[in-house]
Design a protein around this motif. Structure first.
Motif, mmCIF file in Angstrom:
data_model
loop_
_atom_site.group_PDB
_atom_site.id
_atom_site.type_symbol
_atom_site.label_atom_id
_atom_site.label_comp_id
_atom_site.label_asym_id
_atom_site.label_seq_id
_atom_site.Cartn_x
_atom_site.Cartn_y
_atom_site.Cartn_z
ATOM 1 N N ARG A 12 0.394 -0.803 0.156
ATOM 2 C CA ARG A 12 -0.062 -0.268 -0.095
ATOM 3 C C ARG A 12 0.971 1.358 0.235
ATOM 4 O O ARG A 12 1.906 0.994 0.490
ATOM 5 N N CYS A 13 0.290 2.308 -0.545
ATOM 6 C CA CYS A 13 0.748 3.834 -0.612
ATOM 7 C C CYS A 13 1.093 3.937 0.957
ATOM 8 O O CYS A 13 0.054 3.821 1.222
ATOM 9 N N PRO A 14 1.884 5.610 0.713
ATOM 10 C CA PRO A 14 2.012 6.117 2.051
ATOM 11 C C PRO A 14 0.337 7.241 1.821
ATOM 12 O O PRO A 14 0.722 8.559 2.439
ATOM 13 N N VAL A 15 -0.365 6.703 2.056
ATOM 14 C CA VAL A 15 -0.628 7.798 2.106
ATOM 15 C C VAL A 15 -2.906 7.587 3.033
ATOM 16 O O VAL A 15 -2.821 5.506 3.200
ATOM 17 N N PRO A 16 -3.799 8.245 3.415
ATOM 18 C CA PRO A 16 -4.755 7.879 3.724
ATOM 19 C C PRO A 16 -5.759 5.758 3.064
ATOM 20 O O PRO A 16 -6.392 6.902 2.117
ATOM 21 N N THR A 17 -5.688 5.267 3.945
ATOM 22 C CA THR A 17 -6.454 3.908 3.170
ATOM 23 C C THR A 17 -7.385 3.170 4.174
ATOM 24 O O THR A 17 -6.396 2.873 5.344
ATOM 25 N N GLU A 30 2.931 -6.994 8.793
ATOM 26 C CA GLU A 30 2.197 -5.579 8.302
ATOM 27 C C GLU A 30 2.614 -4.721 7.709
ATOM 28 O O GLU A 30 2.506 -3.415 7.951
ATOM 29 N N ASP A 31 3.675 -4.496 8.100
ATOM 30 C CA ASP A 31 4.876 -3.212 7.613
ATOM 31 C C ASP A 31 5.042 -2.747 6.345
ATOM 32 O O ASP A 31 4.764 -3.885 5.724
ATOM 33 N N SER A 32 4.603 -1.329 6.266
ATOM 34 C CA SER A 32 4.835 -0.864 5.226
ATOM 35 C C SER A 32 6.450 -1.057 4.216
ATOM 36 O O SER A 32 7.220 -1.120 5.170
ATOM 37 N N LEU A 33 6.393 -0.881 2.789
ATOM 38 C CA LEU A 33 7.821 -0.745 2.506
ATOM 39 C C LEU A 33 8.139 0.892 2.479
ATOM 40 O O LEU A 33 9.770 0.593 2.864
#
Length: 354
Positions: free
Chosen positions: A9-14, A168-171
């Motif tokens: 997922r991108c670092p944006v609100p989702t 669950e970590d983001s890139l």
């Protein structure tokens, strides 16, 4: 069939991000013996590049719309299963000592147009081109009335991706966001360009550390289209064709997360801050005080029309060779079926993460 589903997922609100961080999707799939893993948990560079090119099998993604359009135009079997739209900051920044006072003053001025030399999907270039074009048009100017000035960026996005152990970590860590617009900010400070465009968390961060002055500053994005407007939830066709029931459950948990966020403003904004690399007190500035209420999924005609507009821009500027066929790109089934699942069990039984 593999026992691992991958996602990014991108670092944006989702809502997808909130469902991931709260552990709801992973817990649901675990009942089927399936692991739900972030691309950040693999060191394989080509797999991580799937964040932009979507070559990984059994793969979900929610974020900016440019990479899925690139991927679909390149012939990859990516399916659009949901759209979301939240307000987001848009700014055009100039140096504090600049004589530029308004958008009208950009006539004949050098505007930054970045080029990522090592990235096959240059989503930020598309973002800036559209951002400048739309703001200029709203003020009676065209891109040709300015002096588009290329700012070249040698580093690749995946060079800044983090190594993670938690599923669950983001890139994308906070330091990635802090440095996202580094080269453009340097060009502005050095006087090599007269103005830069930015949006969302990147805009709040860039303006904060440069002290740049905004000549355009708006969170009213109701009529805007860009890489983040709307955001796309996609899945690879291999997974959707084999296990539509599990895709439906992922979408249902995402919808539940959107409902949870509306009722849990403080907790939702804390997670949005973590996702977007922001201090919590900048979330409202970067997005909107109502961002926690704007995470729902839809495939309504208005959002699809906005995405089609973005598709045309990518073709017109030569980013993709042919327009995406939306009749084959969009699959309405998972969202419809997920909504039916929620109607049967409206109250989430899974607690949020602490």
């Amino acid at each position: 069939m593999t026992n691992t589903f991958w996602y990014t997922r991108c670092p944006v609100p989702t809502a997808f991000s909130l469902a991931v961080l709260n552990g709801w999707i992973a817990q649901d799939l675990q009942t089927e013996g399936i692991a739900f893993r972030s691309l950040a948990t693999t060191p394989d560079r080509s797999a991580r590049q799937s964040h932009f090119q979507q070559t990984q099998p059994n793969f979900f993604r929610q974020g900016g719309n440019t990479p899925p359009l690139f991927s679909r135009a390149a012939g990859r079997d990516v399916r659009l299963i949901g759209l979301s739209f939240n307000e987001s900051l848009r700014v055009i920044l100039v140096r504090p000592d600049s004589d530029i006072r308004s958008v009208a003053d950009l006539r004949g001025k050098r505007i930054s147009i970045p080029r990522r030399l090592a990235d096959p999907v240059d989503f930020w270039r598309t973002t800036v081109l559209r951002g400048f074009s739309d703001v200029l048009a709203a003020n009676g100017l065209r891109l040709q009335d300015t002096v588009p000035t290329e700012v070249r960026i040698a580093r690749a996005y995946v060079d800044s991706a983090q190594d993670a152990r938690r599923a669950e970590d983001s890139l994308w860590r906070a330091d990635f966001m802090l440095g996202h617009q580094r080269e453009e900010a340097e060009a502005l400070i050095r006087g090599e360009v007269d103005a830069i465009f930015s949006q969302g968390a990147i805009a709040a961060i860039t303006q904060g550390f440069t002290g740049a002055r905004a000549i355009f500053d708006s969170q009213d994005t109701a009529r805007w289209v860009n890489n983040d407007a709307p955001l796309t939830l996609t899945v690879t066709g291999d997974l959707l064709d084999r296990r539509p029931d599990l895709v439906d459950r992922v979408v249902a948990q995402t919808l539940r997360a959107a409902t949870w966020a509306r009722a849990q403003e403080r907790q939702a904004k804390r997670l949005i801050a973590i996702e977007s690399g922001l201090p919590e007190d900048l979330v409202d500035r970067a997005f909107s005080p109502r961002v926690h209420e704007q995470l729902g999924l839809s495939l309504d005609d208005t959002l699809i029309a906005r995405l089609e507009s973005q598709n045309r821009l990518l073709v017109d500027h030569g980013f993709i060779d042919r327009p995406v066929d939306f009749t084959r790109f969009i699959d309405f089934g998972p969202l419809v079926r997920a909504q039916a699942l929620l109607a049967e069990t409206p109250v989430p039984a899974i607690a949020a993460a602490e």
